[in-house]
Design an enzyme around this catalytic site. Sequence first.
Site, mmCIF file in Angstrom:
data_model
loop_
_atom_site.group_PDB
_atom_site.id
_atom_site.type_symbol
_atom_site.label_atom_id
_atom_site.label_comp_id
_atom_site.label_asym_id
_atom_site.label_seq_id
_atom_site.Cartn_x
_atom_site.Cartn_y
_atom_site.Cartn_z
ATOM 1 N N GLY A 22 0.816 -1.216 0.000
ATOM 2 C CA GLY A 22 0.000 0.000 0.000
ATOM 3 C C GLY A 22 0.851 1.268 0.000
ATOM 4 N N ASP A 42 -4.793 3.136 7.569
ATOM 5 C CA ASP A 42 -4.471 1.882 8.262
ATOM 6 C C ASP A 42 -5.005 1.965 9.685
ATOM 7 O OD1 ASP A 42 -1.903 -0.265 7.475
ATOM 8 O OD2 ASP A 42 -2.877 -0.393 9.429
ATOM 9 N N GLU A 175 -0.407 -6.964 -7.327
ATOM 10 C CA GLU A 175 0.869 -6.247 -7.332
ATOM 11 C C GLU A 175 2.019 -7.236 -7.533
ATOM 12 O OE1 GLU A 175 1.535 -2.890 -7.377
ATOM 13 O OE2 GLU A 175 3.366 -3.953 -7.928
ATOM 14 N N PHE A 176 2.960 -6.865 -8.409
ATOM 15 C CA PHE A 176 4.088 -7.757 -8.688
ATOM 16 C C PHE A 176 5.418 -7.207 -8.192
ATOM 17 C CE2 PHE A 176 0.861 -8.823 -11.881
ATOM 18 C CZ PHE A 176 0.771 -10.197 -11.700
ATOM 19 N N ASN A 234 3.906 -16.180 -8.606
ATOM 20 C CA ASN A 234 4.756 -16.440 -7.445
ATOM 21 C C ASN A 234 5.139 -17.908 -7.358
ATOM 22 O OD1 ASN A 234 4.981 -13.843 -6.670
ATOM 23 N ND2 ASN A 234 3.673 -13.975 -4.858
ATOM 24 N N PHE A 236 5.584 -19.982 -9.863
ATOM 25 C CA PHE A 236 6.638 -20.246 -10.861
ATOM 26 C C PHE A 236 7.991 -19.736 -10.378
ATOM 27 C CE2 PHE A 236 5.690 -21.756 -15.246
ATOM 28 C CZ PHE A 236 4.440 -22.294 -14.974
ATOM 29 N N CYS A 286 5.333 -13.812 0.936
ATOM 30 C CA CYS A 286 4.348 -14.256 -0.048
ATOM 31 C C CYS A 286 4.566 -15.610 -0.716
ATOM 32 C CB CYS A 286 4.188 -13.181 -1.111
ATOM 33 S SG CYS A 286 3.508 -11.674 -0.395
ATOM 34 N N LYS A 289 3.146 -18.591 1.285
ATOM 35 C CA LYS A 289 1.698 -18.427 1.482
ATOM 36 C C LYS A 289 0.939 -18.587 0.156
ATOM 37 C CE LYS A 289 0.439 -13.644 1.513
ATOM 38 N NZ LYS A 289 -0.344 -13.481 0.298
HETATM 39 P P1 NAD Z 1 1.426 -5.603 5.382
HETATM 40 O O1 NAD Z 1 1.116 -6.507 6.518
HETATM 41 O O2 NAD Z 1 2.767 -4.935 5.315
HETATM 42 O O3 NAD Z 1 0.330 -4.431 5.325
HETATM 43 C C1 NAD Z 1 -1.029 -4.646 5.466
HETATM 44 C C2 NAD Z 1 -1.608 -3.517 6.312
HETATM 45 O O4 NAD Z 1 -3.031 -3.588 6.288
HETATM 46 C C3 NAD Z 1 -1.221 -3.579 7.786
HETATM 47 O O5 NAD Z 1 -0.523 -2.392 8.149
HETATM 48 C C4 NAD Z 1 -2.569 -3.698 8.534
HETATM 49 O O6 NAD Z 1 -2.604 -2.981 9.756
HETATM 50 C C5 NAD Z 1 -3.513 -3.097 7.533
HETATM 51 N N1 NAD Z 1 -4.912 -3.508 7.702
HETATM 52 C C6 NAD Z 1 -5.421 -4.756 7.826
HETATM 53 N N2 NAD Z 1 -6.753 -4.732 7.909
HETATM 54 C C7 NAD Z 1 -7.117 -3.420 7.849
HETATM 55 C C8 NAD Z 1 -8.362 -2.753 7.885
HETATM 56 N N3 NAD Z 1 -9.518 -3.430 7.967
HETATM 57 N N4 NAD Z 1 -8.380 -1.408 7.816
HETATM 58 C C9 NAD Z 1 -7.220 -0.713 7.693
HETATM 59 N N5 NAD Z 1 -5.996 -1.293 7.649
HETATM 60 C C10 NAD Z 1 -5.952 -2.640 7.727
HETATM 61 O O7 NAD Z 1 1.158 -6.443 4.064
HETATM 62 P P2 NAD Z 1 1.844 -6.239 2.619
HETATM 63 O O8 NAD Z 1 3.169 -6.873 2.574
HETATM 64 O O9 NAD Z 1 1.684 -4.821 2.201
HETATM 65 O O10 NAD Z 1 0.881 -7.174 1.735
HETATM 66 C C11 NAD Z 1 -0.438 -6.793 1.458
HETATM 67 C C12 NAD Z 1 -0.985 -7.713 0.386
HETATM 68 O O11 NAD Z 1 -0.217 -7.553 -0.820
HETATM 69 C C13 NAD Z 1 -0.927 -9.205 0.714
HETATM 70 O O12 NAD Z 1 -2.035 -9.833 0.177
HETATM 71 C C14 NAD Z 1 0.323 -9.675 -0.013
HETATM 72 O O13 NAD Z 1 0.237 -11.033 -0.365
HETATM 73 C C15 NAD Z 1 0.312 -8.814 -1.250
HETATM 74 N N6 NAD Z 1 1.635 -8.555 -1.854
HETATM 75 C C16 NAD Z 1 2.699 -8.263 -1.057
HETATM 76 C C17 NAD Z 1 3.934 -7.976 -1.650
HETATM 77 C C18 NAD Z 1 5.149 -7.645 -0.812
HETATM 78 O O14 NAD Z 1 6.218 -7.492 -1.385
HETATM 79 N N7 NAD Z 1 5.051 -7.520 0.493
HETATM 80 C C19 NAD Z 1 4.052 -7.945 -3.046
HETATM 81 C C20 NAD Z 1 2.933 -8.229 -3.818
HETATM 82 C C21 NAD Z 1 1.723 -8.525 -3.206
HETATM 83 C C1 UGA Z 2 8.297 -11.818 -4.785
HETATM 84 C C2 UGA Z 2 8.106 -11.685 -6.295
HETATM 85 O O1 UGA Z 2 9.397 -11.569 -6.905
HETATM 86 C C3 UGA Z 2 7.262 -10.461 -6.641
HETATM 87 O O2 UGA Z 2 7.017 -10.415 -8.029
HETATM 88 C C4 UGA Z 2 5.923 -10.547 -5.883
HETATM 89 O O3 UGA Z 2 5.165 -9.388 -6.117
HETATM 90 C C5 UGA Z 2 6.189 -10.690 -4.402
HETATM 91 O O4 UGA Z 2 7.019 -11.854 -4.160
HETATM 92 C C6 UGA Z 2 4.942 -10.907 -3.601
HETATM 93 O O5 UGA Z 2 3.919 -11.295 -4.104
HETATM 94 O O6 UGA Z 2 5.082 -10.687 -2.392
HETATM 95 P P1 UGA Z 2 9.864 -10.706 -2.971
HETATM 96 O O7 UGA Z 2 9.385 -11.820 -2.111
HETATM 97 O O8 UGA Z 2 9.803 -9.336 -2.451
HETATM 98 O O9 UGA Z 2 9.037 -10.697 -4.350
HETATM 99 O O10 UGA Z 2 11.385 -10.948 -3.384
HETATM 100 P P2 UGA Z 2 12.116 -11.911 -4.433
HETATM 101 O O11 UGA Z 2 13.180 -11.145 -5.087
HETATM 102 O O12 UGA Z 2 11.172 -12.616 -5.306
HETATM 103 O O13 UGA Z 2 12.827 -12.949 -3.472
HETATM 104 C C7 UGA Z 2 12.092 -13.893 -2.723
HETATM 105 C C8 UGA Z 2 13.042 -14.862 -2.047
HETATM 106 O O14 UGA Z 2 13.678 -15.686 -3.009
HETATM 107 C C9 UGA Z 2 14.179 -14.176 -1.266
HETATM 108 O O15 UGA Z 2 14.383 -14.867 -0.068
HETATM 109 C C10 UGA Z 2 15.367 -14.298 -2.182
HETATM 110 O O16 UGA Z 2 16.598 -14.308 -1.501
HETATM 111 C C11 UGA Z 2 15.086 -15.657 -2.836
HETATM 112 N N1 UGA Z 2 15.746 -15.799 -4.141
HETATM 113 C C12 UGA Z 2 15.383 -14.999 -5.178
HETATM 114 C C13 UGA Z 2 16.704 -16.779 -4.310
HETATM 115 O O17 UGA Z 2 17.039 -17.528 -3.365
HETATM 116 N N2 UGA Z 2 17.284 -16.924 -5.546
HETATM 117 C C14 UGA Z 2 16.954 -16.151 -6.601
HETATM 118 O O18 UGA Z 2 17.523 -16.348 -7.694
HETATM 119 C C15 UGA Z 2 15.976 -15.161 -6.418
#
Ligand code: NAD
Ligand code: UGA
Length: 476
Positions: A22, A42, A175-176, A234, A236, A286, A289
């Site tokens: 976010g 939040d 989000e990627f 994810n 793959f 991620c 999960k």
């Molecule tokens: P996060 O835990 O960092 O953030 C989520 C936030 O939502 C928390 O701060 C929480 O307090 C808030 N929240 C929960 N319920 C709420 C509500 N009802 N009202 C207001 N706030 C609320 O999570 P994140 O890492 O940002 O991931 C969010 C989603 O995006 C997940 O589904 C995750 O799988 C996906 N995603 C994460 C990443 C990443 O790199 N972290 C990348 C792509 C997709």
């Molecule tokens: C991953 C995906 O790359 C994103 O596209 C996606 O949006 C995100 O998950 C998500 O849905 O949360 P992220 O977890 O932030 O992103 O980081 P990555 O670079 O993918 O690394 C994930 C894990 O794999 C790390 O622990 C990293 O060290 C490990 N990794 C990555 C390896 O061990 N080898 C590699 O060649 C690449």
Amino acid sequence: MTKNNFSYDIKNICCIGAGYVGGPSMAVIADKCPDINVIVVDTNQERISQWNKNNLDELPIYERGLDEIVKRVRNKNLFFSSDVEGAIRNADMIFISVNTPIKTKGIGAGQASNLHWVEVCARQINELAEEHTIVVEKSTLPVRTAQTIKNILSSNISNSEKKQHRSFSILSNPEFLSEGNAIDDLENPDRVLIGGDDLKAIKTLKNIYESWVPTKKIICTNLWSSELSKLVSNAFLAQRISSINTVSAICEASGAQINEVSKAIGSDSRIGKKFLNAGPGFGGSCFKKDILNLVYLCKHFGLYEVAEFWEQVVKINNWQQNRIFQIIFNKLFGNVIGKKITILGFSFKSNTNDTRESPAIEICRNLLFEGANLTINDPKVSKKQISKDLLNYEPSNKNTIPEFGCWTYEQSIIKSIQGSDAVVVLTEWEEYKNLNWQKISLNMRKPAWVFDTRLIINKEEVISSGLNFWGLGDGT
Ligand code: NAD
Ligand code: UGA
């Protein structure tokens, strides 16, 4: 809010969830679309306060370049607030970007996503939204969650008069971004995916992204393809890591070298070079999960063989973490009680302060369980965070029973290694790449070991300074 027959006019965006997704994703939208007001809300007041800190070093998330964007747009057209209700009322478009962790108990525990927070958002939107609102799934969700959101948004609300004057469109826009590279991923994405069945709403979101993303990179699909594509992407990526990690073990057993094998296979353009770095196993909030969620989905559809296939990716990941712990343990004569082991890197990858599912947690816990005395260094992860992750291993009692080691946090790399029996590199931080091993060796207790699980250490230098070296996938 209708702009014309083809799209809606968007003046106010609300994003629910000021987390890793976010915060950065909305900062980039605000930066690229100065005419749109973006408010990120939040329920976690502390997180919101951190986003509003004057000192940009204290933002809750560390991402390169994020501080500069926040500096440019915060309190101009980007706002962070805990007034969730007010922001929902005022929004033309609402992104749901809340956490979707694995269920820890009940039906589907250990595999299914816990959709509690998503449902809370949908109910709140249903109760508070006015006029036409586009609701966008940004969180990663099980396939067909959009149907649940639609059902909630079409249910009765307390103020039935108000209900007559408003309507919803639901879109999926996963989000990627990858952490550590989030800003670049958001500014120059490989693709933006928009799933939906309301063409006008799709066009509206597409218009926003077209402010900076080339049209050909914006893919529009139906809702279910979009939701599924995120999980499968994810899966793959994680599958490639588990695959190369199994090969690291074959290399060690056969005399081959993992870097050479990765290069050789990655040079085939059909395979490609990326995501072939062997390591201590994938971490992050991620991969695990999302694969387990896919496994759950497959079982739900009766596709048991497919479920088993994907589940193996996670099993191999656990196996790799445990395998590395076993190697360290065995090389230290099968006994680590009271031995000082320096852990270099605690985040799940470099350039982030995120430790969720970091392989360091499991490896450190196992070493502590065997009685090791750990000194942990990480350039961005705080002592408080490590303490939370290691939970029962807080060194509150100096007379800790030897069988259950203890740990300390040390900010200086050199000090952290002083007097160590072993150094274990677990995260590929730049800071660890050019250490002076000749100097470090003088201050280690011999026989001493360097374990490199990320292949970033100069092996020859370590060996010539009189230390033993183990490198992942190094069969030579
Ligand atoms: P996060 O835990 O960092 O953030 C989520 C936030 O939502 C928390 O701060 C929480 O307090 C808030 N929240 C929960 N319920 C709420 C509500 N009802 N009202 C207001 N706030 C609320 O999570 P994140 O890492 O940002 O991931 C969010 C989603 O995006 C997940 O589904 C995750 O799988 C996906 N995603 C994460 C990443 C990443 O790199 N972290 C990348 C792509 C997709
Ligand atoms: C991953 C995906 O790359 C994103 O596209 C996606 O949006 C995100 O998950 C998500 O849905 O949360 P992220 O977890 O932030 O992103 O980081 P990555 O670079 O993918 O690394 C994930 C894990 O794999 C790390 O622990 C990293 O060290 C490990 N990794 C990555 C390896 O061990 N080898 C590699 O060649 C690449």
